[in-house]
Design a protein around this motif. Structure first.
Motif, short mmCIF file in Angstrom:
data_model
loop_
_atom_site.label_atom_id
_atom_site.label_comp_id
_atom_site.label_asym_id
_atom_site.label_seq_id
_atom_site.Cartn_x
_atom_site.Cartn_y
_atom_site.Cartn_z
N TYR A 164 0.85 -1.20 0.00
CA TYR A 164 0.00 0.00 0.00
C TYR A 164 0.89 1.24 0.00
N PRO A 165 0.76 2.12 -1.00
CA PRO A 165 1.61 3.32 -1.06
C PRO A 165 1.05 4.46 -0.22
N ILE A 166 1.93 5.14 0.51
CA ILE A 166 1.55 6.36 1.23
C ILE A 166 2.10 7.53 0.42
N ILE A 167 1.21 8.39 -0.05
CA ILE A 167 1.57 9.47 -0.96
C ILE A 167 1.54 10.81 -0.24
N SER A 168 2.59 11.59 -0.40
CA SER A 168 2.66 12.92 0.21
C SER A 168 1.63 13.85 -0.40
N VAL A 169 0.96 14.62 0.45
CA VAL A 169 -0.05 15.55 -0.05
C VAL A 169 0.60 16.78 -0.66
N THR A 170 1.87 17.00 -0.38
CA THR A 170 2.57 18.18 -0.90
C THR A 170 3.35 17.86 -2.18
N THR A 171 4.17 16.82 -2.13
CA THR A 171 4.99 16.47 -3.30
C THR A 171 4.27 15.56 -4.28
N LYS A 172 3.17 14.93 -3.82
CA LYS A 172 2.41 13.99 -4.65
C LYS A 172 3.26 12.78 -5.05
N LYS A 173 4.25 12.47 -4.23
CA LYS A 173 5.10 11.31 -4.48
C LYS A 173 4.96 10.30 -3.35
N VAL A 174 5.31 9.06 -3.64
CA VAL A 174 5.24 8.01 -2.63
C VAL A 174 6.36 8.23 -1.61
N ILE A 175 6.02 8.28 -0.34
CA ILE A 175 7.01 8.47 0.72
C ILE A 175 7.27 7.17 1.48
N TYR A 176 6.25 6.32 1.57
CA TYR A 176 6.38 5.02 2.22
C TYR A 176 5.56 4.00 1.44
N VAL A 177 5.93 2.73 1.63
CA VAL A 177 5.09 1.63 1.16
C VAL A 177 4.88 0.69 2.34
N ILE A 178 3.62 0.47 2.69
CA ILE A 178 3.29 -0.50 3.74
C ILE A 178 3.17 -1.86 3.09
N THR A 179 3.89 -2.85 3.63
CA THR A 179 3.81 -4.21 3.09
C THR A 179 3.26 -5.14 4.17
N VAL A 180 2.32 -5.98 3.77
CA VAL A 180 1.78 -6.99 4.68
C VAL A 180 1.77 -8.33 3.94
N ALA A 181 2.42 -9.32 4.51
CA ALA A 181 2.45 -10.66 3.93
C ALA A 181 1.73 -11.62 4.87
N ALA A 182 0.91 -12.49 4.32
CA ALA A 182 0.15 -13.47 5.11
C ALA A 182 0.53 -14.88 4.68
N SER A 183 0.68 -15.76 5.65
CA SER A 183 1.12 -17.13 5.37
C SER A 183 -0.04 -18.02 4.90
N LYS A 184 -0.84 -17.48 4.00
CA LYS A 184 -1.96 -18.24 3.45
C LYS A 184 -2.21 -17.79 2.02
N ARG A 185 -2.19 -18.74 1.12
CA ARG A 185 -2.42 -18.43 -0.28
C ARG A 185 -3.83 -17.86 -0.46
N ASN A 186 -3.92 -16.81 -1.27
CA ASN A 186 -5.20 -16.14 -1.58
C ASN A 186 -5.84 -15.49 -0.35
N PHE A 187 -5.02 -15.20 0.67
CA PHE A 187 -5.57 -14.44 1.80
C PHE A 187 -5.93 -13.03 1.33
N PHE A 188 -4.99 -12.41 0.62
CA PHE A 188 -5.28 -11.12 0.00
C PHE A 188 -5.77 -11.37 -1.42
N LYS A 189 -6.99 -10.90 -1.69
CA LYS A 189 -7.61 -11.12 -3.00
C LYS A 189 -8.00 -9.79 -3.62
N GLN A 190 -7.90 -9.73 -4.93
CA GLN A 190 -8.23 -8.50 -5.65
C GLN A 190 -9.68 -8.09 -5.42
N SER A 191 -10.54 -9.08 -5.27
CA SER A 191 -11.97 -8.78 -5.07
C SER A 191 -12.24 -8.08 -3.73
N GLU A 192 -11.29 -8.20 -2.78
CA GLU A 192 -11.46 -7.58 -1.47
C GLU A 192 -10.58 -6.33 -1.31
N LEU A 193 -10.08 -5.81 -2.43
CA LEU A 193 -9.14 -4.69 -2.41
C LEU A 193 -9.65 -3.51 -1.60
#
Length: 309
Positions: free
Chosen positions: A252-281
């Protein structure tokens, strides 16, 4: 919405009442008496003489026994359906409660620091104890960012028990991966090198480029695609990832409201296949956004404190 809520209440009342128990007892009693009647002349005469379908029941034992199995399946299916439906409703409430609980921790810590420092400021008469020092003591953006990321990890771990999670906050500079600001759990640091992650095919690099949330439902499948040859569809870099790991990942990108650029990326990994699904975005984004907003605020405070703006 009112109709839906009323329906949920109605189903809950049925589910939690004696109705299901009473129906179950009545069905068991009925079929027990019917089956007993097949081996008892007295009971058979009672059924034939007093029940409307008595004669038919006594003359079709195979059908009656088969119907008992069908009724049992229908009963269990209905029970499971209501249980699942109500569990889903309860889960939504629990998710909201756990989300609020997780977010309260960093807020409470800042409130405690605020109270402590204001109290010290009022008590200490030294001229060098300025409001600027109080401000720095209260804010501590790096500590707050760490607490926020820990809160995000806690939320996932407590909401989805039995699944292992790895949560990271990647610092981004000039549209390029800089370094891990934090990574949890601490005893399991990231194995893939920053050099590999900086490749344009990596999920984080894709996230920076698209400035949108990237989801990898099945890491193992992405690795298999990569082995067949890196192409424009590659969205994950294997690095030191095991071929046997069936994980799922979201960035998940965190975008600066001033520069309009990505300042951080939050990463979450789950030990289960298809835990994160596009349909639940949208659901994932809604949850992570609550933490991302707070991390963006701490980033601004950090820039202000160290004059990085």
């Amino acid at each position: 919405k009112e109709s839906s809520a009323a329906s949920d209440v109605y189903k809950r009342q049925i589910f939690n009442s004696w109705y299901f128990t009473g129906i179950k007892i009545a069905l068991i009693a009925f079929y027990s008496f019917v089956v007993a009647a097949y081996s008892s002349n007295n009971l058979e005469q009672e059924f034939r003489g007093k029940m409307f379908f008595g004669d038919w029941l006594m003359e079709n034992p195979l059908f009656v026994i088969a119907s008992a199995a069908i009724v049992a399946i229908v009963y269990q299916t209905l029970y499971k359906f209501l249980e699942s439906n109500l569990k889903s409703t309860n889960d939504k409430s629990e998710v909201a409660i756990r989300l609020v609980t997780a977010l309260e921790r960093p807020v409470d810590r800042k409130r405690e620091r605020f109270a402590e420092e204001v109290n010290n400021f009022l008590r200490v008469k030294e001229t060098n104890y300025t409001t600027n020092k109080v401000f720095k003591a209260i804010t501590k953006p790096e500590d707050q960012s760490r607490l926020i990321l820990e809160a995000l990890e806690t939320f996932f771990k407590h909401t989805y028990e039995g699944i292992e999670f790895k949560v990271g906050l990647m610092s981004i500079k000039n549209d390029q991966i800089d370094d891990w600001k934090y990574f949890l759990p601490r005893n399991k640091p990231p194995r893939t090198s920053l050099e590999d992650l900086r490749l344009k095919e990596s999920t984080i690099s894709r996230c920076i480029e698209s400035m949108q949330t990237e989801i990898i439902p099945d890491v193992k499948k992405e690795i298999a695609k990569q082995k067949a040859g890196v192409t424009f569809t590659t969205r994950y870099i294997k690095g030191a990832t095991s071929d046997k790991e069936e994980w799922s990942q979201i960035c998940y990108p965190i975008i600066s409201v001033t520069t309009k650029k990505v300042i951080y990326v939050i990463t979450v990994a789950a030990s289960k296949r298809n835990f994160f699904k596009q349909s639940e975005l949208k659901n994932y984004e809604w949850v992570i956004e609550k933490f991302a907003i707070r991390l963006a605020l701490e980033h601004s405070l950090e820039c202000l404190l160290y004059q990085k703006l």
